[in-house]
Design an enzyme around this catalytic site. Structure first.
Site, PDB file in Angstrom:
ATOM      1  N   PRO A  28      26.844 -43.613  47.901  1.00  0.00           N
ATOM      2  CA  PRO A  28      27.325 -42.233  47.762  1.00  0.00           C
ATOM      3  C   PRO A  28      28.128 -42.116  46.468  1.00  0.00           C
ATOM      4  O   PRO A  28      28.990 -42.950  46.203  1.00  0.00           O
ATOM      5  CB  PRO A  28      28.256 -42.071  48.980  1.00  0.00           C
ATOM      6  N   MET A  29      27.810 -41.108  45.662  1.00  0.00           N
ATOM      7  CA  MET A  29      28.577 -40.912  44.429  1.00  0.00           C
ATOM      8  C   MET A  29      28.833 -39.424  44.208  1.00  0.00           C
ATOM      9  O   MET A  29      27.887 -38.637  44.054  1.00  0.00           O
ATOM     10  CB  MET A  29      27.831 -41.516  43.229  1.00  0.00           C
TER      11      MET A  29
ATOM     12  N   CYS B 169      37.974 -43.717  48.828  1.00  0.00           N
ATOM     13  CA  CYS B 169      38.174 -42.958  47.589  1.00  0.00           C
ATOM     14  C   CYS B 169      39.579 -43.195  47.034  1.00  0.00           C
ATOM     15  O   CYS B 169      40.575 -43.007  47.730  1.00  0.00           O
ATOM     16  CB  CYS B 169      37.952 -41.466  47.825  1.00  0.00           C
TER      17      CYS B 169
HETATM   18  C1  LIG Z   1      30.791 -41.396  39.867  1.00  0.00           C
HETATM   19  C2  LIG Z   1      31.087 -42.112  41.155  1.00  0.00           C
HETATM   20  C3  LIG Z   1      31.328 -41.375  42.287  1.00  0.00           C
HETATM   21  C4  LIG Z   1      31.585 -42.028  43.509  1.00  0.00           C
HETATM   22  N1  LIG Z   1      31.748 -41.280  44.637  1.00  0.00           N
HETATM   23  C5  LIG Z   1      31.871 -41.905  45.845  1.00  0.00           C
HETATM   24  C6  LIG Z   1      31.903 -41.149  47.051  1.00  0.00           C
HETATM   25  O1  LIG Z   1      31.787 -39.926  47.064  1.00  0.00           O
HETATM   26  N2  LIG Z   1      32.055 -41.845  48.213  1.00  0.00           N
HETATM   27  C7  LIG Z   1      32.170 -43.209  48.258  1.00  0.00           C
HETATM   28  O2  LIG Z   1      32.309 -43.781  49.327  1.00  0.00           O
HETATM   29  N3  LIG Z   1      32.121 -43.942  47.116  1.00  0.00           N
HETATM   30  C8  LIG Z   1      31.954 -43.326  45.927  1.00  0.00           C
HETATM   31  N4  LIG Z   1      31.839 -44.072  44.783  1.00  0.00           N
HETATM   32  C9  LIG Z   1      31.838 -45.549  44.887  1.00  0.00           C
HETATM   33  C10 LIG Z   1      30.413 -46.090  44.994  1.00  0.00           C
HETATM   34  O3  LIG Z   1      29.793 -45.654  46.177  1.00  0.00           O
HETATM   35  C11 LIG Z   1      30.384 -47.621  44.934  1.00  0.00           C
HETATM   36  O4  LIG Z   1      31.057 -48.154  46.042  1.00  0.00           O
HETATM   37  C12 LIG Z   1      31.030 -48.159  43.649  1.00  0.00           C
HETATM   38  O5  LIG Z   1      30.592 -47.419  42.516  1.00  0.00           O
HETATM   39  C13 LIG Z   1      30.717 -49.638  43.426  1.00  0.00           C
HETATM   40  O6  LIG Z   1      29.339 -49.850  43.345  1.00  0.00           O
HETATM   41  P1  LIG Z   1      28.524 -50.009  41.937  1.00  0.00           P
HETATM   42  O7  LIG Z   1      29.171 -51.131  41.170  1.00  0.00           O
HETATM   43  O8  LIG Z   1      27.126 -50.306  42.389  1.00  0.00           O
HETATM   44  O9  LIG Z   1      28.651 -48.702  41.198  1.00  0.00           O
HETATM   45  C14 LIG Z   1      31.619 -43.443  43.569  1.00  0.00           C
HETATM   46  C15 LIG Z   1      31.391 -44.167  42.400  1.00  0.00           C
HETATM   47  C16 LIG Z   1      31.131 -43.533  41.197  1.00  0.00           C
HETATM   48  C17 LIG Z   1      30.858 -44.347  39.973  1.00  0.00           C
END
Ligand SMILES: Cc1cc2nc3c(=O)[nH]c(=O)nc-3n(C[C@H](O)[C@H](O)[C@H](O)COP(=O)(O)O)c2cc1C
Length: 353
Positions: free
Chosen positions: A24-25, A108
């Site tokens: 989720p992002m 978050c």
């Molecule tokens: C732009 C952005 C928005 C994010 N929004 C959420 C969110 O809405 N909910 C959530 O649980 N994590 C959110 N995250 C965290 C990601 O889900 C993930 O746990 C984190 O980016 C680490 O994984 P990665 O290294 O594959 O990016 C967000 C991350 C990014 C970069």
């Protein structure tokens, strides 16, 4: 030995067709992104965090995040809040909207969210965190999952104390992004904590953080015993990272990249309306066109074009063969009219707004 990422597993009663999950992002995980993620190999996709307060106030934009398409199942919709009654009501709406899983955000790190007692700050209030999970699990027949950080402070191991309690309270799965909230996205994700969490709970754990390649996915699955890996930033404008993780190492052609971007633009405009989509899409141009795929000035040019129609024409002039790839993609997509929509939602929602 290679781990089979196509292996199915169960989150509560929901069968997940593969061990790759799309993260989720916020500001990224629109329906178009999730549907694309499913096409490129994600077994489970997740909405961005949806405000429970926004749901309570029937905020039109918030309700828009609850739109579910026929071809994105299984789908988790993630909610954030800090009040058990409101969380329970939001969970009922998530179920009515057609999601398969209710995910709760306990990760978050952004101040706007933590100062309301929601997100990662719940890791410092295990009692409330458990009451929230109980309230949500009691309000819906869907499985409830929780996504969390390692803790609030640097070096924290709070997730190992809170995680098992959340499972006792009713969580059917935990996702761990093992950075502290204070770290935001700096440093690295410490997946030795993920391995410890796996050993402490008897529900599937999803490992999130720094999964950028098949090699990394394999290593994290093998070293943690997690049920699945979650991919976030690596998939931004790059569904081919998902394909690579699933074992298909082909680099996309320029035509494929341009066609996927044009499709993404069209789908996002349908979802958000042209006005909102125009700004939303700008960050995606660099993500798609980077990695040496297109000359750098093209991105600069695209972000300055006044309409998304202009962007589409410019992309197709840069990679004319993309038209044929796009036609094939459109042929394969199901009818957009298959969306599940809540009857009670205001009609203007469907146009974006
Ligand atoms: C732009 C952005 C928005 C994010 N929004 C959420 C969110 O809405 N909910 C959530 O649980 N994590 C959110 N995250 C965290 C990601 O889900 C993930 O746990 C984190 O980016 C680490 O994984 P990665 O290294 O594959 O990016 C967000 C991350 C990014 C970069």
């Amino acid at each position: 030995m290679e781990i089979d990422l196509r292996e199915h597993w169960f989150l509560g009663g929901v069968e997940i067709p593969g061990r790759l999950v799309l993260a989720p992002m916020a500001g990224v995980s629109v329906q178009a992104f999730r549907r694309q993620g499913r096409r490129y190999g994600a077994g489970l996709v997740c909405s961005e965090m949806v405000s429970v307060a926004g749901i309570q106030h029937r905020n039109e934009r918030t309700l828009g995040y609850l739109r579910v398409a026929a071809d994105e199942h299984p789908l988790a919709i993630q909610i954030f809040g800090s009040e058990p009654g409101a969380m329970a009501e939001a969970a009922r709406l998530v179920e009515a909207a057609g999601a398969d899983i209710v995910d709760m955000n306990f990760g978050c790190p952004v101040r706007k969210v933590t100062k309301t007692g929601a997100g990662a700050s719940l890791l410092d209030d295990a009692g409330l965190a458990c009451r929230l999970v109980e309230a949500v699990a009691g309000a819906t027949s869907l499985p409830v999952s929780v996504k969390m950080r390692r803790g609030v402070a640097n070096g924290s191991r709070t997730c190992l104390e809170v995680g098992p309690r959340l499972v006792e309270a009713g969580a059917a799965s935990l996702t761990l992004h093992p950075r502290s909230a204070r770290q935001m996205y700096t440093g690295t994700a410490d997946h030795s904590l993920t391995a410890e969490l796996v050993s402490l709970v008897d529900v599937p754990v999803i490992a999130s953080g720094d999964i950028t390649s098949r090699a990394r996915a394999q290593a994290v699955l093998a070293s943690t015993g997690a049920a699945a890996v979650m991919v976030g930033r690596a998939a931004q404008g790059n569904p081919w990272a998902l394909r690579e993780i699933m074992g298909d190492e082909r680099e996309p052609t320029r035509e494929e990249v341009a066609a996927e971007l044009v499709l993404f633009i069209r789908e996002t405009v349908r979802e958000l309306g042209e006005r909102r989509a125009t700004g939303f899409l700008k960050k995606f141009y660099g993500w798609y066109l980077g990695r040496g795929r297109f000359p750098r000035p093209l991105k600069q040019e695209l972000v300055q074009l006044p309409t998304v129609g202009d962007v589409e024409r410019r992309l197709l002039s840069e990679a004319p063969g993309a038209r044929f790839v796009l036609e094939r993609l459109l042929d394969e997509l199901p009818d957009p009219a298959d969306e599940v929509l809540l009857d009670s939602l205001p009609i203007s929602l469907y146009g974006g707004g």
